[in-house]
Design an enzyme around this catalytic site. Sequence first.
Site, mmCIF file in Angstrom:
data_model
loop_
_atom_site.group_PDB
_atom_site.id
_atom_site.type_symbol
_atom_site.label_atom_id
_atom_site.label_comp_id
_atom_site.label_asym_id
_atom_site.label_seq_id
_atom_site.Cartn_x
_atom_site.Cartn_y
_atom_site.Cartn_z
ATOM 1 N N GLU A 4 0.820 -25.473 3.408
ATOM 2 C CA GLU A 4 1.894 -25.110 2.495
ATOM 3 C C GLU A 4 1.839 -26.047 1.282
ATOM 4 O OE1 GLU A 4 4.077 -22.762 2.484
ATOM 5 O OE2 GLU A 4 4.250 -21.978 4.519
ATOM 6 N N ASP A 31 2.095 -15.267 -1.873
ATOM 7 C CA ASP A 31 1.548 -16.611 -2.037
ATOM 8 C C ASP A 31 0.048 -16.662 -1.717
ATOM 9 O OD1 ASP A 31 2.697 -15.991 0.513
ATOM 10 O OD2 ASP A 31 2.497 -18.062 1.142
ATOM 11 N N TYR A 63 2.221 -20.936 -0.770
ATOM 12 C CA TYR A 63 3.173 -21.757 -1.523
ATOM 13 C C TYR A 63 4.518 -21.691 -0.813
ATOM 14 C CZ TYR A 63 4.740 -17.424 -3.997
ATOM 15 O OH TYR A 63 5.201 -16.178 -4.334
ATOM 16 N N HIS A 72 -2.196 -16.308 1.704
ATOM 17 C CA HIS A 72 -1.287 -15.547 2.557
ATOM 18 C C HIS A 72 -1.232 -14.086 2.113
ATOM 19 C CE1 HIS A 72 2.739 -15.854 4.983
ATOM 20 N NE2 HIS A 72 1.851 -15.083 5.554
#
Length: 824
Positions: free
Chosen positions: A119, A200, A48, A190
């Site tokens: 992302e 994230d 994120y 991640h």
Amino acid sequence: MNKEFLHLAYKSLLSVPLIYLLSSCSSGYNFKQSHNYSKRIKFLVMHYTAIDYEKSERVLVEKGGLSAHYLVPESQDFSYGERELEVLQLVKEQDRAWHAGDSYWQGRTDLNDHSIGIEVVNVPSCSAPELNEKGEPIAGQQATHLATYSVEPFCVFPDYDPKQIELLIALSQDILARNPDIGPTQVVGHADIAPGRKLDPGPRFPWYQLYKAGIGAWYQQQDVEYYWHHFSAAPPSVAVMQRALADYGYDIAPTARLDKQTQDVLAAFQAHFLPWQMNAQADGKTAAVLFALLKRYKPNQADKNFALYQRLAREPKRYAPLGHEQLYIEYPQQELSSRIDVNNKYQFKGYRRRGEIIIDNINAERAEILINGETINIARPLKAGHSYRYSLARRTRDGVNTLHIKSVFPENAKLSIRIPAPKLKSNPGAINFAAVDALIAQEVELGFPGAVLGVVYKGELVKLSAYGYARAHHGKESSAAQPMAVDTLFDIASNTKMFATNLALMHLVSQGRLDVNKPISHYLAEYIGQGREVRLVKDLLTHSAGYPAVVDFHRADNHLGRPFYSLNSEHTKQLLIRGVPFEMMRAQRHLYSDINYMLLAILIERITNMPLDAYVESRLYAPLGLNTLVFNPLQKGFKPSQIAATEIEGNTRGGRVNFEGVRDYVLQGEVHDEKAFYSLAGVAGHAGLFADVQSVAKLTQLLLNRGSYGEVQLIRPEVVDQFIKPTATDESYGLGWRRAGNGARKWHFGPYASPRAYGHTGWTGTVTVIDPEYDLAIVLFTNARHSEVTGSDSNYKFKGKEFETGQYGSVITRVYEAILAHDK
């Protein structure tokens, strides 16, 4: 091939036109696919952004240092506008994007070389102090996933946008179709590839929804249930969990300890697969899901780790199992004395008109058993393999009772006999405590906030009364006063040392897992340097290790300086193990110190591979049916209205004390002790336990029974004796317990306590007294600190501590006087 041939070949190449060579290089070579190859792209990594679309695009495109292959916007993002949501590609898939950083998954490092990064715009609200080069917190830092956290951040995670997730699913399906080497377990977050450093895509990321669309891994419910059947009773050890996590893909070192790296990995795993249970603990549920994933995707590793789990479970324990009652006899005795009258005779604790005997018959036909010299009526004949229970109410007396196995037929027949320990029986009104009631009630009228008093006498709860208010002051919040109730929970402060930490230590000693005469470093290998190697566990228990009384880890201006400032539990524990200096030589004198019990809690966690709260709540309290003894009660389903309030203005002493982050509201359900709250996440060996009087009264009965309660034995009798006996240097100290001695602590135990009496006090206004001589226990919990603070900034007092009830001794004295008058 000879040199002449090579020379001719080289000359012929020189004669070939350059344009022909170039065209041959581009398409003219023959091609035959080698089996020994794979695609460069192995992983798909989800992130994120933690910032809005406009900022994300600027960071990932214009500024140096960070990039990703794709950026997925979200609806309702003012910086994106009202455009139709579209995926933005930032880096071509065959090129390297800088999105993963220092990373590891399934044996590969630097995943930028092997992955595609997506992302997803999602903005959690996170805050955590960053440290400068001096290790000092920098105020006002905005935490994002692009930052490396110096301490654990606090984050609130929003839900992901459904339209955004539809785009993400379509994109991911496309990527997987083009990159067949990305298997289900290679779709990761991640946080999975950089645990502890990254959060994230967070616990709200819809991993299961992606799995249903063919993206990523998930577990089969039947596999979870299979492993849960095993792990619910006995979870795998931390060492087995570490191996299983490493086999799944995580970067984790096999330390066999629930250390920070292990907790970081567990938190990442739970955020991915158990977001409803993010406790960073190696519990049975987490283990069941982990093994179910291995079973589905890596069955060989699942079988290997499960076989290790089973082998360890079958291995003889390094500690002796405890019994289930105060008296257990196997007949015939293995070793008989030449003194005939001492054989087959025993004693047990009992009370008049109470008690039972359990006979587990193996192959006896008849038995003659005497209780206090009288034969009890049992079945004739006895049936082989049957268990019998008989009441002893007609034959028992208060105190010591005798059991004699007079004969068993036929010769060499076998049976066993069990006698459960007494349980606490409620008998209010059995003794007149009018003088006690009058004192406390009068003080409540004069402004004392409130109290609950419990008195245990000869196996009965003869007093359980509530006085005053659990919350009498509004503070900044407007709320009605709350009357005190007998089941109100209290922050028992330093009584935590006894009824959590000490009980756990006594339990471990009883199992043979702990020897208090061994060096602390025997259990905490890193506890070395500056004389630590010569400190024994019992030095901590007797407050003679030489530590200072306190270190205010929660304050940057603590007396040891900024290096000892910590708002992170794991960091605080490392400071305790490696950093806190001694103020005295070992055994120079007794100096009461919270540091000792903070370290003892770490020792318990290391031996048990469980957090202190999980260990005492599951291994000590649960077997006794006690579910109102808890750390962090507001996190475990209790409401503030069930708990007595403490300080009115937080930790400010009426505005006289200030430090960064100080609480200034009425404390009700949060541990008052600043070190426990700020620096140890509410779970500490010296403070943090919340309890009601009746539950602690049951624990005092357990201790009066010398370690057993009903059919549960938690502590061996000889271990109770070991912990409560006086030290050679100060009779007011036992192992942890404070003792009445010969009047050294009259303010605590009163003038009538026997020299054998022991107990403890707690700063918030709690006191316990256990007196084996009288078969008596007194539990007085007050919220004396829930009162006005008077005096100057440097010399102040809580008004509640100026009352007799808040100073304990007078209430304790009147309880003894009531008992003595009753026994005339």
